[in-house]
Design a protein around this motif. Structure first.
Motif, short mmCIF file in Angstrom:
data_model
loop_
_atom_site.label_atom_id
_atom_site.label_comp_id
_atom_site.label_asym_id
_atom_site.label_seq_id
_atom_site.Cartn_x
_atom_site.Cartn_y
_atom_site.Cartn_z
N GLU A 33 29.40 46.49 42.17
CA GLU A 33 30.79 46.59 41.80
C GLU A 33 31.26 48.04 41.82
OE1 GLU A 33 30.51 42.52 41.24
OE2 GLU A 33 32.18 43.88 41.61
N VAL A 34 32.59 48.21 41.99
CA VAL A 34 33.17 49.55 41.94
C VAL A 34 33.56 49.82 40.49
CG1 VAL A 34 34.97 51.04 42.85
CG2 VAL A 34 34.09 49.19 44.24
N LEU A 35 32.68 50.47 39.75
CA LEU A 35 32.90 50.72 38.34
C LEU A 35 33.07 52.20 38.07
CD1 LEU A 35 30.22 48.29 36.88
CD2 LEU A 35 32.63 47.85 37.22
N GLU A 36 33.59 52.51 36.91
CA GLU A 36 33.79 53.89 36.52
C GLU A 36 33.15 54.13 35.16
OE1 GLU A 36 38.14 54.50 38.64
OE2 GLU A 36 37.99 54.43 36.48
N ASP A 37 32.78 55.36 34.93
CA ASP A 37 32.28 55.81 33.63
C ASP A 37 31.09 55.01 33.15
OD1 ASP A 37 35.72 56.19 32.67
OD2 ASP A 37 34.39 57.66 33.61
N GLY A 38 30.25 54.57 34.06
CA GLY A 38 29.00 53.91 33.66
C GLY A 38 29.17 52.53 33.08
N GLU A 39 30.32 51.87 33.29
CA GLU A 39 30.52 50.55 32.73
C GLU A 39 29.62 49.53 33.44
OE1 GLU A 39 35.24 51.21 31.66
OE2 GLU A 39 34.64 49.90 33.29
N GLU A 40 29.29 48.47 32.72
CA GLU A 40 28.45 47.42 33.28
C GLU A 40 29.24 46.12 33.35
OE1 GLU A 40 24.14 49.04 31.60
OE2 GLU A 40 24.89 47.06 31.07
N ASP A 290 40.97 44.81 38.20
CA ASP A 290 40.51 44.09 37.02
C ASP A 290 39.47 44.90 36.26
OD1 ASP A 290 38.07 43.82 38.30
OD2 ASP A 290 38.28 41.68 38.71
N ASP A 291 38.94 44.31 35.19
CA ASP A 291 38.05 45.06 34.31
C ASP A 291 36.66 45.25 34.89
OD1 ASP A 291 38.25 42.24 33.89
OD2 ASP A 291 36.80 42.40 32.27
N THR A 292 36.36 44.64 36.06
CA THR A 292 35.07 44.88 36.71
C THR A 292 35.20 45.87 37.85
OG1 THR A 292 35.30 43.10 38.35
CG2 THR A 292 34.39 42.50 36.20
N GLY A 293 36.41 46.38 38.09
CA GLY A 293 36.62 47.34 39.16
C GLY A 293 37.04 46.72 40.47
N HIS A 294 37.18 45.39 40.52
CA HIS A 294 37.65 44.72 41.73
C HIS A 294 39.16 44.83 41.84
CE1 HIS A 294 34.10 42.83 43.41
NE2 HIS A 294 33.72 42.45 42.21
N LEU A 295 39.66 44.65 43.06
CA LEU A 295 41.10 44.60 43.29
C LEU A 295 41.56 43.16 43.42
CD1 LEU A 295 41.84 47.49 45.84
CD2 LEU A 295 41.76 47.55 43.35
N LYS A 296 42.80 42.90 42.95
CA LYS A 296 43.38 41.57 43.06
C LYS A 296 44.80 41.69 43.60
CE LYS A 296 40.76 39.33 39.35
NZ LYS A 296 40.81 38.21 38.40
N VAL A 297 45.12 40.86 44.55
CA VAL A 297 46.46 40.82 45.12
C VAL A 297 47.39 40.11 44.14
CG1 VAL A 297 47.87 40.04 47.06
CG2 VAL A 297 45.52 40.81 47.45
N ALA A 298 48.56 40.69 43.91
CA ALA A 298 49.49 40.15 42.92
C ALA A 298 50.91 40.14 43.46
CB ALA A 298 49.41 40.96 41.63
N ASP A 299 51.83 39.66 42.63
CA ASP A 299 53.27 39.66 42.88
C ASP A 299 53.64 38.88 44.14
OD1 ASP A 299 55.97 40.02 42.83
OD2 ASP A 299 55.87 42.14 42.32
N PHE A 300 53.88 37.58 43.96
CA PHE A 300 54.22 36.72 45.08
C PHE A 300 55.71 36.36 45.07
CE2 PHE A 300 49.75 36.33 44.23
CZ PHE A 300 49.19 36.32 45.49
N GLY A 301 56.52 37.28 44.54
CA GLY A 301 57.95 37.03 44.41
C GLY A 301 58.68 36.85 45.72
#
Length: 473
Positions: A33-40, A290-301
């Motif tokens: 995962e793409v994480l920051e600051d040593g998060e698990e 998200d909180d795991t460092g993944h990206l999510k596509v949003a806003d389907f307006g």
């Protein structure tokens, strides 16, 4: 991330009877995962991902480490729900052997057996029946003339006392059943605007059909009272635009991993059987982390089904024209390849650290695209992994038919990431080799000095003493 954000959030694959048919896509970094600051990564979240990917060995390793086979996500789905939806009989057998409940109910009251029946996964149905799974009862018929949607949320459950604006002034944060959520309101002022109300219902109709790790999770809606609202998961890490403002440029490996996340979400939208979805507003502020460092596509307006014909042309009043394809801007006929064009601009921006045609106004940028101009590659070539620049250029081809599909893009990005991994391994080996050579040279230098001192320095001292004695005489 706020301190009071407690519940890890996760969506995956097909989900209950609300999800459309989907062809699973290969994943190469379920655990990288793409994480920051040593998060698990939360162990339960990782279990859900691995079950979706059918990674049998990875699942066994996690369960052996003590992860609960009955972990539930925010919708009360378990790993068995995921495996049953995806038709992965080997995963189903492992989970049941490791103590997974055979009849857990998710938020919508669906069991793994109900999901397996809905998706016609015969082998999984047989396994669940063998382990005592009960067939679901037929739903009760609603006799009232106006049926309340199953996703309907009671507005009194939404707490806005600590609400704050999230992005574009459209979404705000609220509390719902102890968790933070993002809420999109349709203000009373626009209720009389038929076009705005139609867009609201269109977005709601799309969101409730989508279930994928790289698509923002729909939780529910308020449609029986005013103001009407759409409730989705709240992602405290913000959007890609905010990240690019802070970081300016992303590391090549991070940019490629992020590109894979976006491509996977978009491939899911484009490959929904029967009704592919064109996002039409794919740009960094509509891509959340998200909180795991993944990206999510949003806003389907402003998204639409490929099969739906528009009553009027799509305009830049609906979105930013910095990222829309030239065929959309010029009101020509277009398809899912319009999103591929936008994707190319985002990937280039992650490497370059600047918006496409940053010096131009939105409309000027669109006119430049229509005139076959493209943003220049100004970053050093070493920042573009081998093959990435070529892929970007193919994605923003003037003719949509020449652009690759997101399924093809995923394969190309996985190959690029794999090549980068091998390159890093060789660099490590070369560094280790040079360290060994340097250490050996240092050792030999020290050994030479030692021999000089023992065998040469004494003789030199005797010669010097003899010379001084002769000089005195």
């Amino acid at each position: 991330m706020e301190d009071d954000y407690q519940t890890p959030r996760f969506t995956i694959g097909r989900q209950s009877s609300m999800a459309p048919e989907k062809i699973p896509e290969p994943s190469i970094h379920s655990e990288e995962e793409v994480l920051e600051d040593g998060e698990e990564i939360d162990g339960g979240v990782r279990l859900m991902y691995l079950c979706n990917e059918g990674d049998v060995e990875g699942i066994k390793e996690l369960l052996d480490s003590g992860i609960d086979a009955n972990y539930r996500d925010i919708d009360d789905r378990t790993a068995l729900h995921v495996a049953a939806c995806q038709g992965l009989k080997d995963v189903v057998e492992i989970l049941l052997d490791r103590g997974a409940d055979v009849d857990p109910k998710d938020r919508w009251g669906s069991t793994p057996l109900a999901d397996a029946i809905f998706y016609k996964n015969v082998d999984v149905i047989k396994i669940l029946e063998t382990h005592g799974a009960k067939h679901p009862m037929a739903p009760m018929h609603v006799k009232t003339p106006r049926e309340v949607p199953e996703y309907e949320i009671n507005p009194s459950e939404l707490d806005f006392t600590q609400s704050k604006e999230i992005t574009k002034g459209t979404y705000c944060m609220a509390m719902w059943r102890g968790i933070q959520v993002a809420v999109k309101k349709l203000d009373d002022k626009v209720l009389s605007d038929d076009d705005q109300v139609r867009k609201f219902h269109d977005e709601l109709a799309l969101l409730q059909r989508l279930r994928h790790p790289n698509i923002v999770q729909f939780l529910g809606a308020v449609t029986q009272s005013n103001p009407m609202m759409i409730v989705t998961e709240y992602l405290p890490r913000g959007d890609l635009r905010e990240l690019l403002k802070r970081k300016v440029q992303l590391k090549p490996a991070t940019a490629v991993r992020y590109a894979l996340d976006i491509a996977r979400g978009m491939s899911y939208l484009h490959e929904i059987k029967g009704d592919p979805i064109i996002h039409r507003d794919l740009e960094p502020s509509n891509i959340l982390r998200d909180d795991t460092g993944h990206l999510k596509v949003a806003d389907f307006g402003v998204s639409k089904l490929v099969t739906v014909k528009e009553d009027k042309p799509f305009t830049c009043l609906d979105t930013s024209c910095k990222y829309i394809a030239p065929e959309v801007f010029t009101s020509e006929e277009y398809d899912t390849k319009a999103d591929v064009f936008s994707f190319a601009l985002i990937v280039q921006e992650m490497i370059e650290g600047r918006m496409p045609f940053a010096e131009k106004e939105d409309s000027e940028a669109s006119e430049a695209y229509a005139s076959k101009e493209r943003p220049l590659f100004k970053a050093p070539s070493k920042l573009y992994p081998h093959g990435l620049k070529t892929l970007i250029e193919e994605c923003w081809q003037d003719k949509p038919a020449k652009r690759p599909t997101f399924r093809e893009i995923i394969k190309r990005l996985e190959s690029i990431l794999h090549h980068m991994g091998h390159k890093r391994q060789w660099r490590v080996l070369l560094s280790l080799f040079f360290c060994l050579v340097s250490g050996f040279c240092l050792f030999m230098s020290s050994l030479t000095c030692f021999f000089f001192h023992v065998f040469i320095s004494d003789e030199a001292i005797d010669m010097l003493s003899e010379f001084r004695a002769q000089e005195e005489t």
